[in-house]
Design a protein around this motif. Sequence first.
Motif, short mmCIF file in Angstrom:
data_model
loop_
_atom_site.label_atom_id
_atom_site.label_comp_id
_atom_site.label_asym_id
_atom_site.label_seq_id
_atom_site.Cartn_x
_atom_site.Cartn_y
_atom_site.Cartn_z
N TRP A 84 0.93 -0.91 -0.12
CA TRP A 84 0.14 0.00 -0.13
C TRP A 84 0.93 1.32 0.01
O TRP A 84 1.91 1.30 0.64
CB TRP A 84 -0.95 0.01 1.19
CG TRP A 84 -2.05 -0.95 1.45
CD1 TRP A 84 -1.91 -2.14 1.90
CD2 TRP A 84 -3.39 -0.81 0.70
NE1 TRP A 84 -3.11 -2.78 1.74
CE2 TRP A 84 -3.76 -2.07 1.16
CE3 TRP A 84 -4.08 0.02 0.15
CZ2 TRP A 84 -5.17 -2.18 0.51
CZ3 TRP A 84 -5.30 0.04 -0.40
CH2 TRP A 84 -5.98 -1.26 0.24
N GLN A 95 -2.93 0.60 -3.77
CA GLN A 95 -2.31 -0.68 -3.82
C GLN A 95 -1.75 -0.99 -5.15
O GLN A 95 -2.31 -0.98 -6.28
CB GLN A 95 -3.30 -1.74 -3.48
CG GLN A 95 -2.59 -2.96 -2.73
CD GLN A 95 -3.59 -3.75 -2.35
OE1 GLN A 95 -4.81 -4.08 -2.80
NE2 GLN A 95 -3.33 -4.55 -1.10
N LYS A 133 1.55 0.38 5.83
CA LYS A 133 1.27 -0.61 6.20
C LYS A 133 0.32 -0.86 7.17
O LYS A 133 0.08 -0.78 8.18
CB LYS A 133 2.35 -1.58 6.83
CG LYS A 133 2.29 -2.95 7.16
CD LYS A 133 3.32 -3.65 7.97
CE LYS A 133 3.03 -4.96 8.10
NZ LYS A 133 4.02 -5.72 8.78
N PRO A 134 -1.14 -0.92 6.40
CA PRO A 134 -2.33 -1.08 7.38
C PRO A 134 -2.01 -2.28 8.13
O PRO A 134 -2.07 -3.31 7.81
CB PRO A 134 -3.58 -1.07 6.31
CG PRO A 134 -2.85 -1.30 5.08
CD PRO A 134 -1.51 -1.03 5.04
N VAL A 135 -2.38 -2.20 9.37
CA VAL A 135 -2.42 -3.67 10.39
C VAL A 135 -3.85 -3.36 11.40
O VAL A 135 -3.91 -4.41 11.76
CB VAL A 135 -1.11 -3.47 11.42
CG1 VAL A 135 -0.02 -3.60 10.58
CG2 VAL A 135 -1.04 -2.29 12.12
N TRP A 143 -11.93 -2.09 7.56
CA TRP A 143 -11.72 -2.49 6.28
C TRP A 143 -10.89 -3.55 5.88
O TRP A 143 -10.94 -4.13 4.75
CB TRP A 143 -11.56 -1.23 5.28
CG TRP A 143 -12.44 -0.29 5.47
CD1 TRP A 143 -13.64 -0.31 6.01
CD2 TRP A 143 -12.29 1.06 4.78
NE1 TRP A 143 -14.34 0.63 6.07
CE2 TRP A 143 -13.48 1.60 5.07
CE3 TRP A 143 -11.38 1.61 4.16
CZ2 TRP A 143 -13.89 3.09 4.80
CZ3 TRP A 143 -11.59 2.97 3.81
CH2 TRP A 143 -12.85 3.57 3.84
N LEU A 144 -9.94 -3.93 6.86
CA LEU A 144 -8.96 -4.87 6.60
C LEU A 144 -9.59 -6.43 6.81
O LEU A 144 -10.13 -6.60 7.85
CB LEU A 144 -7.56 -4.91 7.56
CG LEU A 144 -6.93 -3.47 7.34
CD1 LEU A 144 -5.88 -3.25 8.31
CD2 LEU A 144 -6.55 -3.44 6.08
N PRO A 145 -8.79 -7.52 6.04
CA PRO A 145 -9.30 -8.73 6.25
C PRO A 145 -8.37 -9.19 7.45
O PRO A 145 -7.35 -8.76 7.94
CB PRO A 145 -8.75 -9.71 4.96
CG PRO A 145 -7.72 -8.69 4.29
CD PRO A 145 -8.10 -7.04 4.93
N SER A 178 -4.64 -9.53 7.51
CA SER A 178 -3.63 -8.63 7.11
C SER A 178 -2.40 -8.15 7.96
O SER A 178 -1.53 -7.50 7.37
CB SER A 178 -4.42 -7.56 6.84
OG SER A 178 -5.11 -6.73 7.99
N GLU A 179 -2.48 -8.77 9.30
CA GLU A 179 -1.27 -8.37 10.10
C GLU A 179 -0.26 -9.21 9.57
O GLU A 179 0.93 -9.31 9.60
CB GLU A 179 -1.66 -8.58 11.41
CG GLU A 179 -2.59 -7.51 11.74
CD GLU A 179 -2.98 -7.23 13.35
OE1 GLU A 179 -1.82 -7.62 14.15
OE2 GLU A 179 -3.97 -7.28 13.92
#
Length: 95
Positions: A3, A52, A83-85, A89-91, A94-95
């Motif tokens: 991202w 992305q 880096k979205p953690v 909205w995240l699956p 995703s971490e």
Amino acid sequence: MPWFVVEQRYVPEKYADVRPRHREYLSTLAEQGVVALAGPLDGDTGGMALYQATDREHLQSIIDADPYYVEGAVAERTVRDFKPVLGSWLPASSE
């Protein structure tokens, strides 16, 4: 896939004329899953988008094709890896 946060500052006398083509371009990218969010910043002095892309080179080709950039409406542009953690909205993985 990585991202990126892209922030742009506009050339005041140019961006308004280019905006329809810019939004059409970003809409197409959003339909393809490349742009997650995009919009102007307070005061219409610039905008920010969350992309992305495969890598930074791929991102560069995408943002260099933006009508704002092509038509000279971008005064300054900043690209940062992101880096979205955490977030709704995240699956879960995703971490």
